[in-house]
Design a protein around this motif. Structure first.
Motif, mmCIF file in Angstrom:
data_model
loop_
_atom_site.group_PDB
_atom_site.id
_atom_site.type_symbol
_atom_site.label_atom_id
_atom_site.label_comp_id
_atom_site.label_asym_id
_atom_site.label_seq_id
_atom_site.Cartn_x
_atom_site.Cartn_y
_atom_site.Cartn_z
ATOM 1 N N GLU A 42 -2.330 5.453 25.854
ATOM 2 C CA GLU A 42 -1.984 4.798 24.718
ATOM 3 C C GLU A 42 -0.437 5.018 24.215
ATOM 4 O O GLU A 42 -0.555 4.096 23.188
ATOM 5 N N CYS A 43 0.165 5.713 24.468
ATOM 6 C CA CYS A 43 1.735 5.970 23.930
ATOM 7 C C CYS A 43 2.282 5.783 24.480
ATOM 8 O O CYS A 43 3.814 4.874 23.762
ATOM 9 N N GLY A 44 2.318 5.350 26.239
ATOM 10 C CA GLY A 44 3.629 4.129 27.299
ATOM 11 C C GLY A 44 4.730 5.634 27.570
ATOM 12 O O GLY A 44 6.122 5.305 28.103
ATOM 13 N N ALA A 45 5.009 6.844 26.987
ATOM 14 C CA ALA A 45 5.621 7.859 27.638
ATOM 15 C C ALA A 45 5.669 7.789 29.122
ATOM 16 O O ALA A 45 7.225 7.815 29.541
ATOM 17 N N CYS A 46 4.938 7.656 29.655
ATOM 18 C CA CYS A 46 5.372 7.020 31.318
ATOM 19 C C CYS A 46 4.810 6.427 31.862
ATOM 20 O O CYS A 46 4.538 6.541 32.998
ATOM 21 N N ALA A 47 4.841 5.187 30.761
ATOM 22 C CA ALA A 47 5.455 3.826 32.251
ATOM 23 C C ALA A 47 6.436 3.588 33.249
ATOM 24 O O ALA A 47 7.845 4.148 33.017
ATOM 25 N N VAL A 48 6.391 3.323 34.073
ATOM 26 C CA VAL A 48 6.782 2.470 35.168
ATOM 27 C C VAL A 48 6.931 1.447 35.590
ATOM 28 O O VAL A 48 5.741 1.195 35.439
ATOM 29 N N LEU A 49 7.833 0.911 36.542
ATOM 30 C CA LEU A 49 7.502 -0.464 36.651
ATOM 31 C C LEU A 49 6.991 0.080 38.429
ATOM 32 O O LEU A 49 6.741 0.876 38.755
ATOM 33 N N VAL A 50 5.950 -1.174 39.249
ATOM 34 C CA VAL A 50 5.017 -0.987 40.036
ATOM 35 C C VAL A 50 5.737 -2.322 40.491
ATOM 36 O O VAL A 50 5.079 -3.488 39.940
ATOM 37 N N ALA A 51 5.424 -2.477 41.970
ATOM 38 C CA ALA A 51 5.953 -4.003 42.351
ATOM 39 C C ALA A 51 4.492 -4.437 43.277
ATOM 40 O O ALA A 51 3.492 -3.869 43.924
ATOM 41 N N ARG A 52 3.933 -5.724 42.042
ATOM 42 C CA ARG A 52 2.948 -6.105 42.608
ATOM 43 C C ARG A 52 2.854 -7.175 42.943
ATOM 44 O O ARG A 52 3.634 -8.393 42.613
ATOM 45 N N ALA A 53 1.798 -8.272 43.638
ATOM 46 C CA ALA A 53 2.453 -9.088 44.974
ATOM 47 C C ALA A 53 2.213 -10.755 43.914
ATOM 48 O O ALA A 53 1.330 -10.742 42.743
ATOM 49 N N GLU A 54 3.211 -11.653 43.657
ATOM 50 C CA GLU A 54 3.077 -12.932 43.143
ATOM 51 C C GLU A 54 3.581 -13.696 44.263
ATOM 52 O O GLU A 54 4.709 -14.182 44.852
ATOM 53 N N THR A 109 11.808 6.990 25.013
ATOM 54 C CA THR A 109 12.948 5.704 25.342
ATOM 55 C C THR A 109 12.652 5.431 26.490
ATOM 56 O O THR A 109 12.567 4.091 27.229
ATOM 57 N N PRO A 110 12.664 6.615 27.370
ATOM 58 C CA PRO A 110 12.029 5.767 28.692
ATOM 59 C C PRO A 110 10.748 4.652 29.270
ATOM 60 O O PRO A 110 11.453 3.869 30.160
ATOM 61 N N GLY A 111 10.261 5.184 28.678
ATOM 62 C CA GLY A 111 9.090 4.315 28.731
ATOM 63 C C GLY A 111 8.978 3.006 27.845
ATOM 64 O O GLY A 111 8.596 2.350 29.033
ATOM 65 N N GLY A 143 1.972 -0.943 23.905
ATOM 66 C CA GLY A 143 1.204 0.275 23.988
ATOM 67 C C GLY A 143 1.975 1.364 24.384
ATOM 68 O O GLY A 143 2.054 2.658 25.167
ATOM 69 N N ASN A 144 3.600 0.692 24.124
ATOM 70 C CA ASN A 144 4.598 2.394 23.608
ATOM 71 C C ASN A 144 4.988 2.215 22.322
ATOM 72 O O ASN A 144 5.990 1.463 21.439
ATOM 73 N N LEU A 145 4.541 3.593 22.039
ATOM 74 C CA LEU A 145 4.607 4.036 20.880
ATOM 75 C C LEU A 145 6.206 4.949 20.575
ATOM 76 O O LEU A 145 6.272 4.961 21.320
ATOM 77 N N CYS A 146 6.659 4.585 19.251
ATOM 78 C CA CYS A 146 7.596 5.453 18.804
ATOM 79 C C CYS A 146 7.228 5.700 17.690
ATOM 80 O O CYS A 146 6.745 5.491 16.790
ATOM 81 N N ARG A 147 7.736 7.620 17.383
ATOM 82 C CA ARG A 147 7.273 8.026 16.864
ATOM 83 C C ARG A 147 8.988 8.443 15.162
ATOM 84 O O ARG A 147 8.195 8.776 14.199
ATOM 85 N N CYS A 148 9.673 8.303 15.858
ATOM 86 C CA CYS A 148 11.098 8.018 14.780
ATOM 87 C C CYS A 148 11.922 6.860 14.649
ATOM 88 O O CYS A 148 12.673 7.745 14.073
ATOM 89 N N GLN A 282 -5.864 -8.966 22.706
ATOM 90 C CA GLN A 282 -6.531 -7.777 21.429
ATOM 91 C C GLN A 282 -7.045 -6.631 22.325
ATOM 92 O O GLN A 282 -7.679 -6.215 22.406
ATOM 93 N N PHE A 283 -7.569 -7.004 23.593
ATOM 94 C CA PHE A 283 -7.600 -6.036 24.805
ATOM 95 C C PHE A 283 -6.773 -4.551 24.917
ATOM 96 O O PHE A 283 -5.767 -5.537 26.563
ATOM 97 N N ALA A 284 -6.970 -3.663 24.591
ATOM 98 C CA ALA A 284 -5.702 -2.574 24.519
ATOM 99 C C ALA A 284 -4.821 -3.056 24.642
ATOM 100 O O ALA A 284 -4.216 -3.424 23.377
ATOM 101 N N SER A 285 -3.491 -2.374 25.254
ATOM 102 C CA SER A 285 -2.827 -2.955 25.387
ATOM 103 C C SER A 285 -2.070 -3.647 27.120
ATOM 104 O O SER A 285 -2.698 -3.759 27.959
ATOM 105 N N ARG A 286 -0.750 -4.638 27.203
ATOM 106 C CA ARG A 286 0.004 -5.013 28.504
ATOM 107 C C ARG A 286 0.178 -3.880 29.237
ATOM 108 O O ARG A 286 -0.501 -3.875 30.174
ATOM 109 N N LEU A 287 -0.056 -2.621 29.073
ATOM 110 C CA LEU A 287 0.469 -1.695 29.634
ATOM 111 C C LEU A 287 -1.472 -1.141 30.564
ATOM 112 O O LEU A 287 -0.950 -1.379 31.882
#
Length: 471
Positions: A42-54, A109-111, A143-148, A282-287
């Motif tokens: 829910e918070c996105g603090a752990c977000a990373v990039l993954v390589a997906r086929a396109e 911030t990193p997320g 899906g990336n939340l900032c508190r401050c 409306q389904f959850a977040s982009r993450l």
């Protein structure tokens, strides 16, 4: 056992257990830009990039590292905030966040950087799209939340990003194929993890391990592992199965692979299915949508899952593959009880089929405490056909008002054959308010849920009248 993973451009071997998350593995290697905030995506603090086929290249997508099980990424490629830039050579997303005051305590911030970078590299980002001069879709940061810090300077940073430079290494990486899925078999005292690369292999594993937990996007299982300390004895990952990744547009139906991520489906469908086009954002977040699948959302059989109401209104069916062959079950008959379905042990949901043509008058209404990135209290989907002012076809899917998602058959019957007027709708709304067996819980009372059903149908009618007047 170890798994192979390319991290920030370097081939790496990581020790992995069947329940190890990507987040814990990255932090154990000192890549502590990834943070654990909520441990449930829910918070996105752990977000990373993954390589997906396109097609023949690679798409960078942001995902929640806290939900991704490490063995499911065997052979894959990941970029963390540390891999995007250095203090002396910041990535454009890092630079813009810094100079525009988009970071205060820095925990989130990193997320934000990783999600911003995924949108930065989106191949079809076009100036002017989404009302932005640079075409940046701000919903890419949902899906990336900032508190401050506050979101205005973060949005300023996003809207300041230009196109990627021609010599940008990650931009150039998109021109090369993404890593191919790897067959994985990991067995340890605490459990086993298997990742087959074809349907026969998956069915053989399920036959050998009838109680195995099936893993697709991991957005549900990851929460169970993190917060409820679930440790399935056997996990079978099906994300790499080509048979679950079909996408076909036929003359009489759409075939949507149960293993395609919701983001992938959203891109492929575009506006082809207007009801789903309303539902996706409306389904959850982009993450979450970058990992979650239709098959997973249907397979969990949650009464508050968001996809069943939409698919019920579309009269979808699910195709199942098992040891006895394939079969198709209408979604209206698929759910048999709380978290129970007609899927038999050893079977997999392979495809969701939507019949054509589609009813032209549609809406998806989600009642939740937050507008986005929240669980439904009530979800309602409509698909109607009105000819010469008379309702000739009505299909309504409901979620959150019974132990299972369900069709509002009585309300459909109250609408069909009647004029599409306020009087008709008000009568039918009273019927809809009595649908299901809603309960009171921490999200909403039973009375509130019933009232929302009535109001939803009225809202649908008045919005359709406004749209017709505008045309």
């Amino acid at each position: 056992m170890t798994i192979r993973l390319t991290i920030n451009g370097a081939a790496t071997q990581l020790p992995a257990g069947p329940h190890t998350t990507l987040l814990s593995a990255l932090r154990s290697r000192g890549l502590t830009g990834c943070k654990e905030g909520c441990a449930e995506g829910e918070c996105g603090a752990c977000a990373v990039l993954v390589a997906r086929a396109e097609q023949d290249g690679t798409r960078w997508e942001s995902v929640n590292a806290c939900l991704a099980l490490l063995p499911a990424l065997d052979g894959g490629e990941v970029v963390t905030a540390e891999g995007l830039g250095t203090p002396g050579n910041l990535h454009p997303a890092q630079y813009e966040l810094a100079v525009r005051g988009g970071s205060q305590c820095g925990y989130c911030t990193p997320g934000f950087v990783c999600s911003m970078a995924a949108e930065y590299y989106r191949p079809d980002r076009t100036p002017g799209d989404h009302g932005a001069a640079n075409g940046f879709d701000l919903h890419a940061l949902s899906g990336n939340l900032c508190r401050c810090t506050g979101y205005r300077p973060i949005a300023d940073a996003a809207y300041a990003l230009g196109p990627s430079a021609q010599n940008d290494p990650l931009g150039l990486r998109r021109l090369q194929p993404a890593p191919a899925p790897q067959a994985t078999a990991l067995q340890a005292p605490e459990g086993a993890f298997f990742r087959p690369v074809n349907l026969p292999g998956a069915l053989a594993l399920l036959a050998a391990h009838p109680g195995a937990t099936i893993l697709a996007g991991g957005t549900d299982l990851g929460v169970e592992v993190n917060l409820r300390h679930a440790r399935p004895p056997v996990t079978v990952a099906v994300d790499a199965l080509p048979e679950l990744r079909v996408f076909e547009v036929g003359s009489d139906s759409l075939l949507l692979g149960a293993g395609l991520t919701l983001s992938d489906l959203e891109r492929r469908l575009g506006d082809r299915v207007p009801l789903l086009a309303q539902w996706f954002p409306q389904f959850a977040s982009r993450l979450i949508r970058n990992s979650a699948t239709l098959g997973g959302n249907l397979g969990t059989a949650s009464p508050i899952g968001d996809s069943p109401p939409a698919l019920l209104a579309l009269e979808a069916s699910v195709q199942l593959a098992g040891p006895e062959g394939g079969r198709e079950v209408p979604l209206a008959d698929f759910f048999t009880g709380y978290r129970q379905t007609r899927r038999q042990p050893g079977e997999l949901i392979t495809v969701v089929r939507i019949p054509l043509p589609l009813s032209p008058l549609v809406a998806f209404h989600k009642v939740a405490k937050r507008r986005f990135d929240d669980i439904s209290s009530v979800a309602v989907s409509y698909a109607l056909k009105v000819e010469a002012g008379v309702i000739t076809r009505a299909r309504i899917g409901l979620g959150g008002v019974a132990a299972t998602p369900l069709r509002a058959y009585e309300t459909e019957a109250a609408l069909e054959g009647q004029p599409w007027t306020e009087e008709t709708v008000r009568r039918a709304a009273r019927t809809l308010g009595g649908a299901g067996t809603p309960l009171s819980d921490h999200r909403a009372s039973a009375a509130y849920r019933a009232a929302m059903l009535e109001q939803s149908l009225l809202k649908f009618f008045f919005e359709s009248q406004e749209a017709a007047h505008d045309r």
